[in-house]
Design a protein around this motif. Structure first.
Motif, PDB file in Angstrom:
ATOM      1  N   CYS A 133      -8.894  50.612  45.028  1.00  0.00           N
ATOM      2  CA  CYS A 133      -8.063  51.250  44.006  1.00  0.00           C
ATOM      3  C   CYS A 133      -8.047  52.761  44.187  1.00  0.00           C
ATOM      4  CB  CYS A 133      -8.587  50.914  42.607  1.00  0.00           C
ATOM      5  SG  CYS A 133      -8.116  49.286  41.999  1.00  0.00           S
ATOM      6  N   TYR A 134      -6.909  53.366  43.779  1.00  0.00           N
ATOM      7  CA  TYR A 134      -6.696  54.807  43.893  1.00  0.00           C
ATOM      8  C   TYR A 134      -6.088  55.320  42.604  1.00  0.00           C
ATOM      9  CZ  TYR A 134      -6.982  53.697  48.885  1.00  0.00           C
ATOM     10  OH  TYR A 134      -7.379  53.247  50.113  1.00  0.00           O
ATOM     11  N   ALA A 135      -6.596  56.438  42.110  1.00  0.00           N
ATOM     12  CA  ALA A 135      -5.996  57.076  40.950  1.00  0.00           C
ATOM     13  C   ALA A 135      -4.616  57.599  41.320  1.00  0.00           C
ATOM     14  CB  ALA A 135      -6.871  58.218  40.452  1.00  0.00           C
ATOM     15  N   ASP A 136      -3.661  57.447  40.396  1.00  0.00           N
ATOM     16  CA  ASP A 136      -2.275  57.843  40.648  1.00  0.00           C
ATOM     17  C   ASP A 136      -1.684  58.430  39.373  1.00  0.00           C
ATOM     18  OD1 ASP A 136       0.301  58.101  41.724  1.00  0.00           O
ATOM     19  OD2 ASP A 136       0.846  56.058  41.149  1.00  0.00           O
ATOM     20  N   GLY A 137      -2.008  59.688  39.108  1.00  0.00           N
ATOM     21  CA  GLY A 137      -1.528  60.308  37.878  1.00  0.00           C
ATOM     22  C   GLY A 137      -2.151  59.632  36.671  1.00  0.00           C
ATOM     23  N   THR A 138      -1.306  59.078  35.786  1.00  0.00           N
ATOM     24  CA  THR A 138      -1.823  58.376  34.610  1.00  0.00           C
ATOM     25  C   THR A 138      -2.128  56.909  34.919  1.00  0.00           C
ATOM     26  OG1 THR A 138       0.422  57.868  33.872  1.00  0.00           O
ATOM     27  CG2 THR A 138      -0.600  59.884  33.024  1.00  0.00           C
ATOM     28  N   GLY A 139      -1.746  56.435  36.095  1.00  0.00           N
ATOM     29  CA  GLY A 139      -1.981  55.051  36.478  1.00  0.00           C
ATOM     30  C   GLY A 139      -2.850  54.952  37.716  1.00  0.00           C
ATOM     31  N   TRP A 140      -2.659  53.889  38.481  1.00  0.00           N
ATOM     32  CA  TRP A 140      -3.462  53.692  39.683  1.00  0.00           C
ATOM     33  C   TRP A 140      -2.750  52.744  40.641  1.00  0.00           C
ATOM     34  CZ3 TRP A 140      -4.712  52.155  34.784  1.00  0.00           C
ATOM     35  CH2 TRP A 140      -4.719  50.781  34.534  1.00  0.00           C
ATOM     36  N   ILE A 141      -3.290  52.672  41.854  1.00  0.00           N
ATOM     37  CA  ILE A 141      -2.763  51.805  42.906  1.00  0.00           C
ATOM     38  C   ILE A 141      -3.863  50.853  43.349  1.00  0.00           C
ATOM     39  CG2 ILE A 141      -2.079  51.777  45.352  1.00  0.00           C
ATOM     40  CD1 ILE A 141      -0.519  54.353  44.825  1.00  0.00           C
ATOM     41  N   TYR A 142      -3.514  49.598  43.583  1.00  0.00           N
ATOM     42  CA  TYR A 142      -4.415  48.642  44.214  1.00  0.00           C
ATOM     43  C   TYR A 142      -3.815  48.254  45.557  1.00  0.00           C
ATOM     44  CZ  TYR A 142      -7.111  44.396  45.235  1.00  0.00           C
ATOM     45  OH  TYR A 142      -7.899  43.438  45.840  1.00  0.00           O
ATOM     46  N   VAL A 143      -4.607  48.433  46.615  1.00  0.00           N
ATOM     47  CA  VAL A 143      -4.190  48.083  47.968  1.00  0.00           C
ATOM     48  C   VAL A 143      -4.870  46.788  48.372  1.00  0.00           C
ATOM     49  CG1 VAL A 143      -4.446  48.754  50.398  1.00  0.00           C
ATOM     50  CG2 VAL A 143      -3.668  50.417  48.719  1.00  0.00           C
ATOM     51  N   SER A 144      -4.143  45.928  49.098  1.00  0.00           N
ATOM     52  CA  SER A 144      -4.684  44.649  49.546  1.00  0.00           C
ATOM     53  C   SER A 144      -4.259  44.362  50.977  1.00  0.00           C
ATOM     54  CB  SER A 144      -4.188  43.522  48.625  1.00  0.00           C
ATOM     55  OG  SER A 144      -4.500  42.244  49.140  1.00  0.00           O
ATOM     56  N   ASN A 145      -5.208  43.909  51.803  1.00  0.00           N
ATOM     57  CA  ASN A 145      -4.908  43.481  53.164  1.00  0.00           C
ATOM     58  C   ASN A 145      -4.300  42.090  53.190  1.00  0.00           C
ATOM     59  OD1 ASN A 145      -5.702  45.710  54.632  1.00  0.00           O
ATOM     60  ND2 ASN A 145      -7.736  44.922  55.109  1.00  0.00           N
ATOM     61  N   SER A 146      -3.702  41.748  54.330  1.00  0.00           N
ATOM     62  CA  SER A 146      -3.185  40.402  54.569  1.00  0.00           C
ATOM     63  C   SER A 146      -3.835  39.857  55.834  1.00  0.00           C
ATOM     64  CB  SER A 146      -1.665  40.419  54.733  1.00  0.00           C
ATOM     65  OG  SER A 146      -1.172  39.146  55.075  1.00  0.00           O
ATOM     66  N   GLU A 147      -4.645  38.798  55.684  1.00  0.00           N
ATOM     67  CA  GLU A 147      -5.368  38.259  56.833  1.00  0.00           C
ATOM     68  C   GLU A 147      -4.549  37.150  57.512  1.00  0.00           C
ATOM     69  OE1 GLU A 147      -9.854  36.821  58.132  1.00  0.00           O
ATOM     70  OE2 GLU A 147      -9.132  36.402  56.121  1.00  0.00           O
ATOM     71  N   ILE A 148      -3.325  37.488  57.875  1.00  0.00           N
ATOM     72  CA  ILE A 148      -2.474  36.575  58.636  1.00  0.00           C
ATOM     73  C   ILE A 148      -2.613  36.932  60.110  1.00  0.00           C
ATOM     74  CG2 ILE A 148      -0.118  35.784  59.044  1.00  0.00           C
ATOM     75  CD1 ILE A 148      -1.145  34.939  56.354  1.00  0.00           C
ATOM     76  N   SER A 149      -2.799  35.923  60.968  1.00  0.00           N
ATOM     77  CA  SER A 149      -2.985  36.179  62.385  1.00  0.00           C
ATOM     78  C   SER A 149      -1.644  36.436  63.068  1.00  0.00           C
ATOM     79  CB  SER A 149      -3.693  34.996  63.042  1.00  0.00           C
ATOM     80  OG  SER A 149      -2.921  33.813  62.905  1.00  0.00           O
ATOM     81  N   GLY A 150      -1.712  36.713  64.371  1.00  0.00           N
ATOM     82  CA  GLY A 150      -0.494  37.050  65.093  1.00  0.00           C
ATOM     83  C   GLY A 150      -0.021  38.427  64.693  1.00  0.00           C
ATOM     84  N   SER A 151       1.264  38.540  64.391  1.00  0.00           N
ATOM     85  CA  SER A 151       1.808  39.839  63.968  1.00  0.00           C
ATOM     86  C   SER A 151       2.204  39.820  62.493  1.00  0.00           C
ATOM     87  CB  SER A 151       3.027  40.193  64.817  1.00  0.00           C
ATOM     88  OG  SER A 151       4.035  39.204  64.686  1.00  0.00           O
ATOM     89  N   GLY A 152       1.673  38.840  61.747  1.00  0.00           N
ATOM     90  CA  GLY A 152       2.070  38.700  60.346  1.00  0.00           C
ATOM     91  C   GLY A 152       1.155  39.356  59.354  1.00  0.00           C
ATOM     92  N   GLY A 153       0.124  40.063  59.846  1.00  0.00           N
ATOM     93  CA  GLY A 153      -0.824  40.706  58.946  1.00  0.00           C
ATOM     94  C   GLY A 153      -0.327  42.027  58.407  1.00  0.00           C
ATOM     95  N   GLY A 154      -1.273  42.862  57.978  1.00  0.00           N
ATOM     96  CA  GLY A 154      -0.903  44.171  57.434  1.00  0.00           C
ATOM     97  C   GLY A 154      -1.550  44.417  56.097  1.00  0.00           C
ATOM     98  N   ALA A 155      -0.861  45.177  55.252  1.00  0.00           N
ATOM     99  CA  ALA A 155      -1.383  45.530  53.927  1.00  0.00           C
ATOM    100  C   ALA A 155      -0.237  45.884  52.998  1.00  0.00           C
ATOM    101  CB  ALA A 155      -2.363  46.702  54.031  1.00  0.00           C
ATOM    102  N   SER A 156      -0.476  45.690  51.704  1.00  0.00           N
ATOM    103  CA  SER A 156       0.514  46.015  50.671  1.00  0.00           C
ATOM    104  C   SER A 156      -0.172  46.751  49.529  1.00  0.00           C
ATOM    105  CB  SER A 156       1.180  44.740  50.133  1.00  0.00           C
ATOM    106  OG  SER A 156       1.788  43.992  51.145  1.00  0.00           O
ATOM    107  N   MET A 157       0.648  47.296  48.643  1.00  0.00           N
ATOM    108  CA  MET A 157       0.103  47.992  47.481  1.00  0.00           C
ATOM    109  C   MET A 157       0.833  47.583  46.211  1.00  0.00           C
ATOM    110  SD  MET A 157       2.622  50.298  46.449  1.00  0.00           S
ATOM    111  CE  MET A 157       1.951  51.833  45.882  1.00  0.00           C
ATOM    112  N   LEU A 158       0.088  47.665  45.102  1.00  0.00           N
ATOM    113  CA  LEU A 158       0.632  47.489  43.761  1.00  0.00           C
ATOM    114  C   LEU A 158       0.390  48.770  42.988  1.00  0.00           C
ATOM    115  CD1 LEU A 158      -0.939  43.986  42.952  1.00  0.00           C
ATOM    116  CD2 LEU A 158       1.476  44.405  43.488  1.00  0.00           C
TER     117      LEU A 158
END
Length: 385
Positions: free
Chosen positions: A84-109
């Motif tokens: 989690c990261y502070a973002d002004g009055t709110g925050w961000i949650y980052v999550s990885n994706s454990e998909i193999s091949g080239s389908g992995g990565g990460a996203s944020m809310l």
């Protein structure tokens, strides 16, 4: 004497010096033992299938393969490590994706001050098996590829293009933990004979260049340690874990958490939590499922780890009873929560909101047992601060 008790006495005797050196800190100085949770007993499962202590509530914030409510973004499959990261009055949650091949990565809310999702997006694509990772003090997310030649990717939750950081080594990366005091980043390796590393950037805040080092220590469960340079961080033709004589082997390195001059790592292969005192350069066991008395051990499938401002450690299970267990600074372990009806999944990505009153985490495969069925949760309540 039973083997379990013999092992426990041996570990305690061997670690007397290390325990004495760290005891003044008043935290996590011996293998944790069973105790009643400071939050009390778990209640029956709620509408989301979570068993929580009194005063705590849960909500589902995202589901794999489904559009995140309030956005147009489809949440990734197999959610894993997070922060989690502070973002002004709110925050961000980052999550990885454990998909193999080239389908992995990460996203944020992105959340507003009320904890409602206001945006969601990709911050890393085209990578493979992004398992755990770690947050940096300059608000980037280190997404780690769990492949034999895996890389660390520095990603930008607040905007920017992700960049590979090959100087941090090519191996089966798992978790990362930044240490601003010593200006290094600790790294775990998910191999049965994996190693524990640290990366020393040439310039703190810039991970494009630096020195990869590996922990050197004896084969026991306590003692002193040092660091040695890894000659070839690229790991080819010789794997990084095999390059330094005397480097200590760990059975399936998983989570990594740094706080108050201490770094903890978890090893799933032997269900242990290891503690490294960075002031005295000594290490010991914070938890071992074979040393718990009275049994049975509450924590198995030891995986991702995070901590609260109170010094409590929260350790997620890969399998086990689908629980997040907590280890308190006085070396007591108990179950904080349990997910029911999801025995083919694992708990991933525990991370506290900046205020410390919300805990985010995922069930990687949810009720379906498939990577497309992941569920990301938030638990709110009176966490100890």
């Amino acid at each position: 004497m039973e083997r379990r008790n013999f092992l426990r006495m041996s570990a305690l005797t061997a670690g007397t010096t290390a325990f004495s050196a760290s005891w003044w800190q008043g935290a996590h100085a011996a293998p944790a033992q069973n105790a009643v949770s400071p939050y009390g007993a778990l209640l029956g499962a709620d509408a989301n299938g979570l068993q929580l202590p009194s005063g705590f509530t849960s909500q589902v914030v995202a589901r794999s393969s489904q559009v995140v409510p309030g956005t147009s973004y489809t949440w990734h499959g197999a959610p894993d490590g997070g922060a989690c990261y502070a973002d002004g009055t709110g925050w961000i949650y980052v999550s990885n994706s454990e998909i193999s091949g080239s389908g992995g990565g990460a996203s944020m809310l992105r959340f507003n001050s009320a904890g409602t999702v206001t945006a969601a997006s990709r911050i890393l694509s085209g990578t493979s098996s992004n398992c755990a990772g770690g947050k940096t003090p300059w608000n980037t997310w280190l997404s780690c590829e769990e492949t034999s030649t895996g890389r660390v990717w520095e990603t930008y939750p607040f905007g920017g293009t992700a960049v590979a950081r090959p100087a941090m080594g090519r191996f089966k990366h798992e978790a990362a933990a930044a240490d601003p005091v010593r200006q290094v980043v600790y790294l775990t390796e998910d191999e049965t004979n994996g190693r524990f590393y640290r990366f020393v950037p040439t310039t703190w805040g810039n991970l494009s260049a630096g020195t990869l080092q590996v922990l050197v220590a004896g084969s026991g469960t306590s003692g002193s340690f040092s660091w040695a340079n890894v000659p070839d961080p690229d790991g080819s033709p010789t794997a990084t874990r095999s390059q330094v004589s005397g480097s200590k082997s760990f059975n399936g390195g998983e989570g990594c958490h740094n706080q108050n001059d201490t770094v903890w790592i978890t090893t799933k292969g032997d269900n242990r939590v290891w503690q490294f005192n960075l002031l005295t350069s000594t290490f010991e066991l914070a938890y071992d499922d074979g040393l718990v008395s009275p049994g049975p051990a509450p924590l198995t499938g030891v995986d991702n780890i995070t901590g609260s401002s109170s010094g409590d450690l929260y350790v997620a299970e890969d399998g086990g009873n689908m629980e997040i267990c907590m280890i308190t600074p006085d070396d007591k372990i108990s179950v904080f929560l349990r997910i029911t009806g999801q025995s083919s999944s694992e708990i991933t990505g525990p991370a506290f909101s900046p205020a410390g009153n919300r805990l985010y985490f995922s069930s990687q495969r949810g009720t379906s047992g498939s990577s497309s069925g992941g569920i990301t949760y938030c638990v709110t309540g009176p966490f100890r601060t």
